[in-house]
Design an enzyme around this catalytic site. Structure first.
Site, mmCIF file in Angstrom:
data_model
loop_
_atom_site.group_PDB
_atom_site.id
_atom_site.type_symbol
_atom_site.label_atom_id
_atom_site.label_comp_id
_atom_site.label_asym_id
_atom_site.label_seq_id
_atom_site.Cartn_x
_atom_site.Cartn_y
_atom_site.Cartn_z
ATOM 1 N N PRO A 1 0.835 -1.208 0.000
ATOM 2 C CG PRO A 1 -0.617 -1.492 1.789
ATOM 3 C CD PRO A 1 0.654 -2.010 1.203
ATOM 4 C CD GLU A 2 2.904 2.822 -4.401
ATOM 5 O OE1 GLU A 2 3.026 3.991 -4.810
ATOM 6 O OE2 GLU A 2 3.116 1.836 -5.120
ATOM 7 C CE LYS B 1 5.426 3.804 0.383
ATOM 8 N NZ LYS B 1 6.416 2.813 -0.112
ATOM 9 C CG HIS C 1 -2.355 -15.269 6.696
ATOM 10 N ND1 HIS C 1 -3.041 -15.567 5.543
ATOM 11 C CD2 HIS C 1 -1.351 -16.169 6.768
ATOM 12 C CE1 HIS C 1 -2.469 -16.589 4.939
ATOM 13 N NE2 HIS C 1 -1.435 -16.973 5.652
ATOM 14 N NE ARG D 1 6.094 -12.411 1.534
ATOM 15 C CZ ARG D 1 6.629 -11.826 0.471
ATOM 16 N NH1 ARG D 1 5.863 -11.420 -0.519
ATOM 17 N NH2 ARG D 1 7.929 -11.648 0.389
ATOM 18 N NE ARG E 1 19.338 11.371 -3.427
ATOM 19 C CZ ARG E 1 18.370 10.847 -2.666
ATOM 20 N NH1 ARG E 1 17.633 11.622 -1.890
ATOM 21 N NH2 ARG E 1 18.149 9.561 -2.678
ATOM 22 N NE ARG F 1 10.356 -2.338 -5.163
ATOM 23 C CZ ARG F 1 9.643 -1.476 -4.453
ATOM 24 N NH1 ARG F 1 10.249 -0.562 -3.752
ATOM 25 N NH2 ARG F 1 8.330 -1.524 -4.459
#
Ligand code: ZN
Length: 272
Positions: free
Chosen positions: A2-3, A61, A95, A114, A153, A262
């Protein structure tokens, strides 16, 4: 994972359901040894019991439950975490990693296949979120701040978008989508973006995140909202997981490469 749009959707769903409610009892599974950060799980459960939920905020997040005496219950869903509100107790689920019974008989159920999800109970939220960069939908994220960030950067621009300490809340889906929207190749060094390209990307980030939020997020695999329903934005993405399919703009097959470990999707013609 989830973002920002997914976590914000969950926040908005949960807020009217739990605001003003007191957490009567908390339980953490012995099968989730890394879930509770900074505290032993039993101290976490004792510490959160009896606290009233005043508000829920979000940074990047992270969901931040503001409890009535200044304590913060922070939750990061990571890969597969789900925080669900259920009218009665949490249904049986292999879970289920933690549950929080509220004083109206409803529950918050944390389900995480997970087991990468994390929770904190702290008296100062900076213990959890102090390193995060600005919110991409917030006022501090203006074009000038974004250009300054890019200029500093030399990493690929996608890696900068994914760096939570540079900008908070963007993950793999919306980084790929924003770069497509802006016509910028993900591999391009951040400090080589021209002013117009930086401007397009700045606008694209806001547009892509706002549209996804309007669609209640994207449900490619695991994400569901605070009531267990899927979002719909995955039906509208332009490059993410569209490898080999024709670009909607030019028909060129969408390419997939690995960038910093990624999966990265882009149109080799539209993105320069
Ligand atoms: Zn194209």
């Amino acid at each position: 994972m989830p973002e920002l749009p997914e976590v914000e959707t969950i926040r908005r769903d949960l807020l009217p359901l739990v605001r003003g409610r007191t957490i009567v009892e908390a339980w953490v599974s012995e099968n989730a040894p890394r879930l509770i950060q900074l505290l032993p799980p039993d101290a976490f459960c004792r510490g959160i019991a009896g606290r009233r939920i005043e508000d829920i905020s979000r940074r990047g997040k992270y969901l931040l439950f503001n409890l009535h005496d200044g304590l913060i219950w922070a939750v990061h869903l990571r890969m597969t975490g789900r925080l669900l509100h259920r009218e009665s107790g949490c249904p049986e689920d292999p879970h289920l990693r933690a549950s929080f019974r509220l004083d109206d008989g409803s529950s918050l159920c944390f389900v995480d296949m997970r087991k990468f999800g994390m929770m904190w109970l702290v008296d100062d939220e900076s213990l959890v979120v102090s390193k995060l960069g600005p919110e991409p939908l917030g006022e501090a994220f203006d074009l000038r701040a974004f250009r300054d960030l890019l200029k500093r950067r030399s990493a690929p621009v996608k890696a900068v978008l994914l760096d939570q300490n540079a900008l908070a809340g963007i993950g793999n889906i919306y980084a790929d989508e924003a770069l497509f929207e802006a016509g910028v190749r993900p591999t391009r060094a951040a400090n080589t973006l021209t002013k117009p390209a930086a401007q397009r990307l700045h606008g694209a980030i806001g547009k892509v995140l706002a549209e996804a939020l309007g669609d209640r997020g994207s449900s490619f695999r695991d994400y569901v909202d605070g009531r267990g329903n899927e979002g719909s934005h995955h039906l509208k993405v332009k490059v993410f997981r569209r490898t080999g399919l024709p670009c909607y703009e030019c028909g060129t097959p969408i390419r997939r490469i690995k960038l910093g470990g990624r999966s990265t999707h882009f149109c080799p013609k539209c993105q320069k």
